[in-house]
Scaffold this active site. Structure first.
Site, PDB file in Angstrom:
ATOM      1  N   GLU A 292       0.809  -1.223   0.000  1.00 42.07           N
ATOM      2  CA  GLU A 292       0.000   0.000   0.000  1.00 42.07           C
ATOM      3  C   GLU A 292       0.844   1.276   0.000  1.00 42.07           C
ATOM      4  OE1 GLU A 292      -2.824  -0.155   3.163  1.00 42.07           O
ATOM      5  OE2 GLU A 292      -3.663  -2.040   2.496  1.00 42.07           O
ATOM      6  N   GLU A 502      -5.505  -8.400   0.544  1.00 39.98           N
ATOM      7  CA  GLU A 502      -6.014  -8.263   1.909  1.00 39.98           C
ATOM      8  C   GLU A 502      -7.494  -7.933   1.816  1.00 39.98           C
ATOM      9  OE1 GLU A 502      -4.100  -5.371   4.436  1.00 39.98           O
ATOM     10  OE2 GLU A 502      -2.092  -5.994   3.840  1.00 39.98           O
TER      11      GLU A 502
END
Ligand SMILES: *[C@@H]1O[C@H](CO)[C@@H](O)[C@H](O)[C@H]1NC(C)=O
Ligand SMILES: *[C@@H]1O[C@H](CO)[C@@H](O)[C@H](O)[C@H]1NC(C)=O
Ligand SMILES: *[C@@H]1O[C@H](CO)[C@@H](O)[C@H](O)[C@H]1NC(C)=O
Length: 601
Positions: A292, A502
């Protein structure tokens, strides 16, 4: 997750602009920064920046960048740790060997009558997952390992940040947390018993290179540790999926030159990546460079990493310089990966979502969606997957003094530097345009991304989906939008293989529950996973999306960044008061196990 401030959209707005939360809620401040959203404010409220005072009252001030000499001796290492302060020793330092196979508890009873919701095995029972599908769970080094100072590890910025007053809402740190560093065998055996066949975890750069930089000593103990961890996964039938960097920047790199705000990070990251590729080539097949980056670079200029803590870092430019340096570090590491002919695949973990216009027919909201997409996910995905360059809208709004421009050579290196597309697909929400002019007003709190994420529809105010625990107020369960969201990713950044790297949920009030039977009955999380997984089946079979794996965040409760140990994302409970840090399966773990047993071929 994540979310931690996980999610988040960084760059949706500059850090200074996003400090919209009351000073009494420092953790929310971070969430607001991260999401660039208005979850706590009615849409019409002016997002006003109440910039919290971040000068620590009692904690250590971070030393000025460049003021710490390169001293690679044990004494030099201790000097780095002195910046952090004292660290709690682990309660034990040996690795318990579990009895295998771990015996699962009996399956929990059906959650609902079948006429309301099917058992996991009966969710589209005729639809199967493709051969080789990864039934994964995810963790990250800082969030689960503990053993913060064990075996020669250097400090990371999170070891430092978690100690700064107000940085973590419950005052906890991750010195011990799950002690996964020593408990990894038990943890792997427990997921293997569920039928999990892949674990996505990250390596701690500061364990392997305590001083971070190229030319500094490699900590052989740490490399041996991760080698053992990888071997234990393989022996247990759980594929190790490795992330090189999940936000725990070696503190030394920030002290030496400002971390990712400096181009020096590129060479040091490549040096670290090369050592790891060489060590684990052949045993790890799926790799991520960065987790991320969108969230990470957004935080670099915001609390607790802001200018007050890291003198020399310019809040306006830091997020974009970080993005620029990080993309170059990613591309350079992938180039090495390919030149070393590493046997496997590599990409990075995207986060965020494109979003839907809040008012369906509003041109302003449609444009806001485009800015949200460009400043959020597009800033990393466009360069890597489609153009080699920043999204046009970023170049229109931001001058080169803020957003450095790529050279032709850099563009060539970055374009195509990923073998698949990974998305942390927690949620999809609406996006609206600010009510007043923003794009031409650099003082507007939402400039330059000029958009707001909205959690409820524009007609009647119904939510996009159920809310989690308020500690993770950026999140909603939005299975109803998942397929369209994934299709949109595939339309904009086409790929032959996609992982949901995720996804996960925090059960409301879970941290306040005292009794085990209350804690393990995580109905909201179970519903989240079952509904998402059902939609994944449809996305594969009806939308023909090349989804090759899903990784549930998280394997177990962990340190949720600035929400600390109180925001529990685990499919297993961890009893932090128990001397053995006992793990207990929650309902969600059992039901996910049942789902995959029925749908894996
Ligand atoms: C929005 O546009 C659609 C399609 O053009 C139309 O059917 C609908 O009535 C419009 N809705 C509103 C609220 O104007
Ligand atoms: C930060 O960088 C911007 C863009 O180059 C510049 O205008 C501004 O003055 C800098 N701020 C500080 C505090 O140096
Ligand atoms: C956690 O462990 C402590 C100490 O062993 C114990 O007293 C407590 O009951 C445990 N809590 C739960 C919810 O199991």
């Amino acid at each position: 997750m994540n979310y931690r401030f996980h999610i988040a959209i960084f760059l949706s707005a500059p850090a200074t602009a996003l400090l919209a939360q009351p000073e009494s809620q420092p953790s929310r401040t971070q969430i607001a920064i991260a999401t660039g959203s208005i979850q706590d404010a009615p849409l019409t409220t002016t997002i006003h920046s109440a910039i919290p005072t971040v000068i620590p009252q009692t904690g250590a001030i971070f030393p000025p960048v460049g003021s710490i000499p390169h001293n690679f001796s044990p004494r030099g290492l201790q000097e780095l740790w002195n910046i952090v302060g004292s660290v709690e020793d682990p309660p034990f330092t040996t690795t318990p060997v579990p009895k295998t196979p771990v015996v699962l508890p009996s399956n929990p009873p059906a959650l609902y009558p079948e006429w309301f919701a099917p058992r996991p095995s009966k969710i589209f029972p005729d639809l199967k997952l493709p051969k080789g599908f990864k039934f994964g769970v995810a963790t990250a080094s800082y969030q689960v390992e503990g053993a913060a100072k064990s075996d020669g590890k250097g400090p990371s910025m999170w070891d430092w940040a978690s100690r700064q007053p107000g940085a973590v809402s419950d005052g906890s740190n991750a010195d011990v947390v799950d002690l996964h560093y020593f408990m990894y065998k038990e943890d792997v055996a427990r997921i293997a018993a569920l039928g999990v066949n892949a674990h996505s975890f990250s390596l701690s750069w500061a364990r392997i290179f305590p001083f971070g930089v190229a030319g500094s000593p490699l900590n052989e103990v740490a490399l041996k540790h991760y080698s053992d961890v990888i071997d234990y996964h393989l022996a247990s039938g759980v594929e190790p999926v490795v992330t090189l960097f999940h936000w725990d920047t070696p503190l030394a790199l920030v002290a030496y030159y400002g971390g990712f705000t400096s181009p020096k990070i590129v060479n040091d990251f490549v040096h670290y990546a090369t050592a790891v590729f060489r060590a684990f080539n052949g045993r790890v097949k799926t790799w991520y460079t960065f987790n991320e980056p969108n969230v990470y670079c957004g935080q670099i200029a915001s609390y607790p990493f802001d200018i007050a803590f890291s003198p020399g870092i310019n809040k306006t430019t830091a997020p974009y310089h970080c993005a620029y340096n990080l993309l170059k570090a990613h591309a350079a590491a992938v180039k090495v990966f390919r030149s070393m002919r590493i046997n496997g695949e590599i990409a990075f973990k995207n986060d965020n979502f494109v979003g839907m216009p809040w008012r369906a027919n509003s041109t302003a909201d449609k444009e806001a969606v485009e800015r949200h997409a460009a400043f959020g996910i597009g800033i990393f995905s466009d360069p890597v997957y489609t153009t080699g360059d920043w999204p046009e809208v970023l170049k229109e709004i931001l001058p080169p003094s803020i957003l450095p421009r790529f050279t032709k050579k850099e563009q060539e290196d970055i374009l195509g530097s990923a073998d698949f597309f990974a998305i942390d697909a927690y949620r999809t929400q609406w996006v609206s345009s600010p009510p007043e002019a923003c794009i031409n007003d650099v003082s507007h709190p939402l400039w330059p991304a000029c958009n707001q994420v909205v959690f409820f529809d524009s007609e009647a105010g119904w939510a996009a989906g159920p809310s989690p625990d308020p500690l993770s107020s950026w999140l909603q369960a939005t299975p109803n939008f998942l397929r369209d969201s994934l299709k949109e990713l595939q339309r904009r950044w086409p790929t032959k293989k996609m992982y949901i790297a995720e996804f996960g949920f925090v059960e409301p009030s879970e941290n306040e529950r005292q009794e085990l039977f209350q804690i393990t009955e995580d109905v909201a999380r179970t519903n989240y996973f079952m509904t998402y997984l059902g939609e994944v089946l449809l996305a594969i079979h009806e939308d023909k999306l090349p989804i090759a794996g899903t990784f549930a965040w998280a394997m177990l409760d962990n340190a949720e960044w600035n929400s600390g140990l109180s925001a529990r994302f685990g499919i297993q409970y961890v009893n932090y008061s128990s001397p053995i840090l006992e793990r207990v399966y929650k309902r969600s773990a059992m039901q996910m196990s049942e789902f995959f047993r029925a749908h894996l071929v």
